[in-house]
Design a protein around this motif. Structure first.
Motif, PDB file in Angstrom:
ATOM      1  N   TRP A  27      -5.760  -1.410   4.861  1.00  0.00           N
ATOM      2  CA  TRP A  27      -5.444  -2.528   3.953  1.00  0.00           C
ATOM      3  C   TRP A  27      -5.814  -3.853   4.596  1.00  0.00           C
ATOM      4  CZ3 TRP A  27      -3.508  -2.363  -1.032  1.00  0.00           C
ATOM      5  CH2 TRP A  27      -3.030  -3.570  -1.566  1.00  0.00           C
ATOM      6  N   TYR A  46       0.812  -1.205   0.000  1.00  0.00           N
ATOM      7  CA  TYR A  46       0.000   0.000   0.000  1.00  0.00           C
ATOM      8  C   TYR A  46       0.859   1.275   0.000  1.00  0.00           C
ATOM      9  CZ  TYR A  46       1.144  -1.065   4.838  1.00  0.00           C
ATOM     10  OH  TYR A  46       1.819  -1.410   5.979  1.00  0.00           O
ATOM     11  N   ILE A 102      -3.810   8.166  -1.553  1.00  0.00           N
ATOM     12  CA  ILE A 102      -3.587   9.053  -0.404  1.00  0.00           C
ATOM     13  C   ILE A 102      -2.319   9.846  -0.675  1.00  0.00           C
ATOM     14  CG2 ILE A 102      -3.158   9.146   2.085  1.00  0.00           C
ATOM     15  CD1 ILE A 102      -4.391   6.100   1.882  1.00  0.00           C
ATOM     16  N   SER A 142       0.239   8.392   7.608  1.00  0.00           N
ATOM     17  CA  SER A 142      -0.412   7.863   6.404  1.00  0.00           C
ATOM     18  C   SER A 142      -0.108   6.380   6.229  1.00  0.00           C
ATOM     19  CB  SER A 142       0.018   8.645   5.163  1.00  0.00           C
ATOM     20  OG  SER A 142       1.419   8.565   4.962  1.00  0.00           O
ATOM     21  N   VAL A 187      -0.602   4.758  -0.951  1.00  0.00           N
ATOM     22  CA  VAL A 187      -0.053   5.998  -0.406  1.00  0.00           C
ATOM     23  C   VAL A 187       1.018   6.521  -1.356  1.00  0.00           C
ATOM     24  CG1 VAL A 187       1.111   7.086   1.533  1.00  0.00           C
ATOM     25  CG2 VAL A 187      -0.507   5.218   1.944  1.00  0.00           C
ATOM     26  N   ALA A 203      -2.940   3.530   6.488  1.00  0.00           N
ATOM     27  CA  ALA A 203      -3.132   2.710   5.294  1.00  0.00           C
ATOM     28  C   ALA A 203      -2.971   1.226   5.613  1.00  0.00           C
ATOM     29  CB  ALA A 203      -2.155   3.126   4.205  1.00  0.00           C
ATOM     30  N   ARG A 204      -2.015   0.887   6.472  1.00  0.00           N
ATOM     31  CA  ARG A 204      -1.844  -0.510   6.869  1.00  0.00           C
ATOM     32  C   ARG A 204      -3.108  -1.053   7.528  1.00  0.00           C
ATOM     33  NH1 ARG A 204      -0.968  -3.599  11.224  1.00  0.00           N
ATOM     34  NH2 ARG A 204      -0.984  -1.806  12.642  1.00  0.00           N
ATOM     35  N   LEU A 255     -10.318   5.983   5.587  1.00  0.00           N
ATOM     36  CA  LEU A 255      -9.789   5.357   4.370  1.00  0.00           C
ATOM     37  C   LEU A 255     -10.664   4.194   3.924  1.00  0.00           C
ATOM     38  CD1 LEU A 255      -5.940   5.281   5.125  1.00  0.00           C
ATOM     39  CD2 LEU A 255      -7.332   7.140   4.182  1.00  0.00           C
ATOM     40  N   VAL A 305      -5.963   0.680  -0.958  1.00  0.00           N
ATOM     41  CA  VAL A 305      -5.468   2.054  -0.908  1.00  0.00           C
ATOM     42  C   VAL A 305      -4.011   2.065  -1.319  1.00  0.00           C
ATOM     43  CG1 VAL A 305      -7.101   2.660   0.921  1.00  0.00           C
ATOM     44  CG2 VAL A 305      -4.804   1.891   1.522  1.00  0.00           C
ATOM     45  N   SER A 319      -7.797   5.507   9.627  1.00  0.00           N
ATOM     46  CA  SER A 319      -7.987   4.273   8.864  1.00  0.00           C
ATOM     47  C   SER A 319      -9.466   4.021   8.581  1.00  0.00           C
ATOM     48  CB  SER A 319      -7.382   3.083   9.615  1.00  0.00           C
ATOM     49  OG  SER A 319      -8.147   2.729  10.752  1.00  0.00           O
TER      50      SER A 319
END
Length: 254
Positions: free
Chosen positions: A57, A4, A23, A49, A65, A53-54, A241, A63, A238
């Motif tokens: 995901w 990601y 992102i 970020s 980054v 994102a982790r 996201l 997603v 998150s």
């Protein structure tokens, strides 16, 4: 390799993945009192970020980054040595090029993860929304997501304060000098009542407001406070996201 994070992926991996949300972390390069690095906003943008994102995901959100933009609007700090200013008009040009690529390649959602108080992308996104009507363009300033008073003893600062210092003590303690070397972050207030109360606005001239470039006392910062805040901020972002990645662009309102 984190799939990601665009900077860590490769061409083979990218071709095998369909991304629903891009992102764009956006920071700044500027002085942060005497005890913190010029890259503070960039470090925060990178780490927040990536962790958000982790978490997204792992919940199935596709997603990606993008690399962090390291320069922000520092028009009020033109006399602070090596504070690198990027004018809003330049930001708009950069954003346009990025949105053009995403739109052409079928990634129709973008979130700017803002890490610098001088950046304000709303008017830019309004303009770009007219140019790219099939894009969902959004922004989020991570430092506005939580009530700082629940985490810090002195929550009223907004630059190199207890919150930011705590974050860096958690994320990059090797770049934070001992807090007894930090300035107190004392800031002068506007004499104009409307500016002081916040319902009118003018840009602050940084060197006239603060002697050490900080606004907010960092002396009570701890890595433990920073860890708790970081975990809660990234958890909350998150969720955003995940929602954005799953959002139906033809059915956004209820």
């Amino acid at each position: 390799m984190r799939p990601y994070i665009l900077a860590e992926t490769n061409w083979k991996q990218i071709q095998e993945t369909r991304f629903d949300l891009a992102i764009l972390p956006w920071g700044a390069t500027e002085a942060h009192n005497y005890h913190m690095p010029y890259a503070t906003d960039v470090i925060e943008a990178d780490t927040i970020s990536a962790e958000a994102a982790r978490l997204a995901w792992e919940q199935g959100a596709k997603v990606i980054v993008l690399p962090t933009i390291p320069f922000g609007v520092n028009t009020g700090q033109t006399d602070i040595l090596l504070d690198i200013n990027m004018h809003p008009s330049t930001q708009l040009a950069v954003l346009n090029d990025i949105v053009e690529v995403l739109n052409r390649q079928g990634i129709h959602k973008l979130l700017i993860l803002n890490s610098h108080g001088g950046n304000d992308f709303r008017t830019m996104l309004r303009e770009l929304g007219v140019r790219y009507p099939n894009m969902l363009l959004s922004s989020c300033s991570w430092f506005q997501t939580l009530d700082k008073s629940k985490y810090f003893d002195e929550p009223k600062g907004d630059h190199a304060d207890e919150m930011e210092t705590s974050l860096l003590l958690h994320l990059r303690p090797d770049l934070v000098t001992p807090l007894d070397e930090a300035g107190d972050g004392i800031a002068k207030k506007w004499k104009v009542q409307g500016f002081r109360e916040g319902w009118a606005w003018a840009e602050r001239k940084w060197s006239q407001v603060t002697e050490d470039t900080g606004i907010g006392n960092p002396k009570k910062a701890t890595a433990e406070k920073g860890k708790r805040y970081f975990e809660d901020v990234t958890q909350k972002i998150s969720g955003l996201l995940v929602e954005l990645a799953a959002a139906d662009l033809n059915n956004l309102y209820e």
